[in-house]
Design a protein around this motif. Structure first.
Motif, PDB file in Angstrom:
ATOM      1  N   GLN A 217       0.820  -1.202   0.000  1.00  0.00           N
ATOM      2  CA  GLN A 217       0.000   0.000   0.000  1.00  0.00           C
ATOM      3  C   GLN A 217       0.861   1.262   0.000  1.00  0.00           C
ATOM      4  O   GLN A 217       1.917   1.303   0.625  1.00  0.00           O
ATOM      5  CB  GLN A 217      -0.876  -0.035   1.259  1.00  0.00           C
ATOM      6  N   GLY A 219       0.379   5.626   0.411  1.00  0.00           N
ATOM      7  CA  GLY A 219      -0.513   6.740   0.675  1.00  0.00           C
ATOM      8  C   GLY A 219      -0.348   7.823  -0.378  1.00  0.00           C
ATOM      9  O   GLY A 219       0.783   8.237  -0.664  1.00  0.00           O
ATOM     10  N   LYS A 238      -1.523  -0.850  -4.025  1.00  0.00           N
ATOM     11  CA  LYS A 238      -2.828  -0.285  -3.678  1.00  0.00           C
ATOM     12  C   LYS A 238      -2.670   1.158  -3.220  1.00  0.00           C
ATOM     13  O   LYS A 238      -1.738   1.487  -2.479  1.00  0.00           O
ATOM     14  CB  LYS A 238      -3.486  -1.117  -2.579  1.00  0.00           C
ATOM     15  N   TYR A 240      -3.815   4.340  -1.073  1.00  0.00           N
ATOM     16  CA  TYR A 240      -4.552   4.714   0.141  1.00  0.00           C
ATOM     17  C   TYR A 240      -4.735   6.232   0.120  1.00  0.00           C
ATOM     18  O   TYR A 240      -3.748   6.974   0.159  1.00  0.00           O
ATOM     19  CB  TYR A 240      -3.772   4.290   1.385  1.00  0.00           C
ATOM     20  N   MET A 257      -2.838   4.383   8.957  1.00  0.00           N
ATOM     21  CA  MET A 257      -2.355   3.770   7.723  1.00  0.00           C
ATOM     22  C   MET A 257      -0.963   3.175   7.919  1.00  0.00           C
ATOM     23  O   MET A 257      -0.659   2.075   7.462  1.00  0.00           O
ATOM     24  CB  MET A 257      -2.309   4.808   6.609  1.00  0.00           C
ATOM     25  N   ASN A 260      -0.407  -0.291   9.495  1.00  0.00           N
ATOM     26  CA  ASN A 260      -0.643  -1.434   8.603  1.00  0.00           C
ATOM     27  C   ASN A 260       0.684  -1.890   8.010  1.00  0.00           C
ATOM     28  O   ASN A 260       1.414  -1.102   7.398  1.00  0.00           O
ATOM     29  CB  ASN A 260      -1.610  -1.012   7.489  1.00  0.00           C
ATOM     30  N   THR A 263       1.733  -1.048   4.357  1.00  0.00           N
ATOM     31  CA  THR A 263       2.010   0.330   3.943  1.00  0.00           C
ATOM     32  C   THR A 263       3.516   0.552   3.914  1.00  0.00           C
ATOM     33  O   THR A 263       4.194   0.401   4.924  1.00  0.00           O
ATOM     34  CB  THR A 263       1.351   1.344   4.898  1.00  0.00           C
TER      35      THR A 263
END
Length: 495
Positions: A217, A219, A238, A240, A257, A260, A263
């Motif tokens: 992930q 951000g 992915k 975020y 976030m 996780n 991330t």
């Protein structure tokens, strides 16, 4: 066989003022005449003397052209018999119109993964002559070709044929670049903390390969640019969404976030901050760096066109304000030069840069040493900074003109955010508008608005308009078309 046309062969167009040698023009002309059916299989060309007379050429030129055509397999030269057109049915494309279903190769016999997002941005060929908006790109019409190619030519002329000292040339180049970044961007790094690539896309691909595994992930700002989003997604990463307010980041949401395990990084495209020209408060950035350090999260700071700023001094990057081992900064040098001389850099921790260099060797060759020395020369002599100052003045004037025209035209129905750096401004509508309809109406009036510049939700109706590629006349045309399209929608609402 009889000639399909009478001499002097009007379909053979030769330009004696062209830089292309006449004999090659004749070769290309005869090949085209065969493809178009002017010369058919078995046709006997005139003798070289007569052919030269018909074309007004020297006989030796005609002989040279026919020898070239024979070598390429277009004609047969038969001693004491003549020169004949060979059968070219295997080379010549049929000029008749056929249905798509009758053509071979129109559809692949294997599955292809297509992109819905990119399909939305397709522009039909008839629109290529129209005005186009973009997110904020430099104007290619301002490129300074003369000095760059003059320096490159001088260096190449002096060094071609001599042993290359690539290591010394590269070290000298890196030294000049580091001095330039220190002077222009307040970035201070060692030689082992910087790597150069040919383009920004490759820089993002390298980072994606080195920091992420599929399903990890990253951000990104809720309205991040499509270009970088698509590159991350192409690696299975992915996205975020990160919200940003006037007070900066919501750090509690960011920490949720970061906790996780999937991330791995936060991506920031300052400009300032894409697309809304909204600056991030320094205190919020400082807290972000501390949070990233605590959770071992990388901060990717992407600064294309950072040389275009409208303050007395350039806006400092995260790495310039808060030197740390968490931040990777991407940037570009040479925006005002021909694209050959654009240099994209990645700066960050030395161990990360070492891996970048290893992975980069798979994707591209070592940069041209003459190009590196040219860039070094332009930087050392101050030419690059001179070009940047000149272009900043032009872009500042375009920014002001577009902003003033938009305010004069739309008044209180819009809210404008003028950028402190970069080449695009943010326009937010305070009146009800359908942006997809606006895009359609604008296209019919000669203005192409790519889908990724439009942002519409229940609470937001906004558009990012790049002013870098628009001169004064084009700015006026864009505003006039937008005004006409908005008036059209408002008129329909009143009916």
């Amino acid at each position: 066989m009889n000639s399909p046309v009478d001499p002097p062969f009007p379909f053979l167009h030769l330009d004696k003022n062209s830089s292309t040698p006449i004999y090659l023009q004749l070769v290309d002309g005869i090949i085209q005449a065969i493809q178009l059916g002017h010369f058919v299989h078995g046709y006997q060309l005139p003798g070289t003397r007569q052919f030269a007379k018909d074309l007004g050429l020297n006989r030796n030129t005609v002989v040279k052209s026919l020898e070239e055509l024979a070598a390429l397999g277009w004609i047969d030269i038969r001693p004491n018999k003549g020169t004949y057109i060979r059968n070219q049915s295997h080379k010549i494309a049929h000029l008749k119109t056929v249905k798509n279903d009758d053509r071979n190769g129109q559809k692949a016999g294997f599955p292809i993964y297509t992109s819905y997002l990119l399909d939305q941005e397709k522009i039909c060929e008839s629109a290529l002559t129209q005005l186009h908006l973009n997110q904020g790109l430099p104007d290619s019409r301002l490129v300074q070709y003369h000095e760059a190619y003059k320096a490159y030519h001088h260096i190449a002329k002096r060094k071609i044929g001599k042993p290359q000292q690539d290591t010394n040339a590269h070290r000298y180049f890196v030294k000049q670049i580091l001095n330039y970044l220190a002077l222009s961007r307040q970035l201070y790094f060692h030689e082992d903390q910087i790597h150069f690539v040919s383009n920004r896309a490759l820089a993002l691909h390298l980072i994606s390969k080195l920091l992420f595994q599929p399903a990890d992930q990253i951000g990104v700002h809720t309205m991040n640019e499509q270009f970088s989003n698509l590159i991350f997604q192409s690696h299975g990463i992915k996205l975020y969404p990160i919200q940003l307010s006037e007070n900066g980041f919501d750090l509690s949401k960011l920490e949720e976030m970061m906790v996780n395990a999937t991330t791995k990084a936060i991506y920031l495209l300052p400009l300032h901050l894409y697309p809304t020209a909204q600056p991030v408060p320094p205190q919020s950035l400082k807290e972000l760096v501390a949070l990233a350090k605590e959770h071992q999260i990388a901060l990717i700071e992407d600064e294309p066109y950072a040389s275009f700023y409208y303050t007395h001094r350039p806006l400092p990057s995260i790495n310039a304000q808060f030197p740390n081992d968490q931040t990777i900064t991407l940037g570009q040098i040479g925006d005002g030069l021909p694209s050959l001389f654009h240099l994209n850099y990645i700066v960050g921790p030395s161990d990360f840069i070492a891996e970048c260099k290893k992975l980069s060797s798979i994707y591209e060759e070592v940069l041209d040493p003459f190009l590196l020395e040219t860039a070094s020369t332009l930087i050392k002599e101050g030419e690059l900074l001179r070009i940047e100052r000149k272009h900043r003045k032009i872009y500042r004037e375009r920014r002001e003109r577009l902003g003033n025209r938009l305010r004069q035209t739309f008044g209180d129905s819009i809210q404008l955010q003028m950028p402190l750096m970069g080449l695009g401004l943010w326009l937010e509508w305070k009146i009800p508008l359908n942006l997809l309809q606006l895009k359609k109406d604008a296209f019919e009036k000669g203005l192409v608005i790519p889908q990724h510049l439009l942002y519409q939700t229940k609470k937001l109706t906004g558009i990012r308009i790049g002013f870098g590629t628009l001169n004064d006349e084009e700015i006026d045309q864009v505003v006039d078309i937008l005004s006409a399209c908005v008036d059209l929608q408002l008129k329909k609402l009143r009916l």
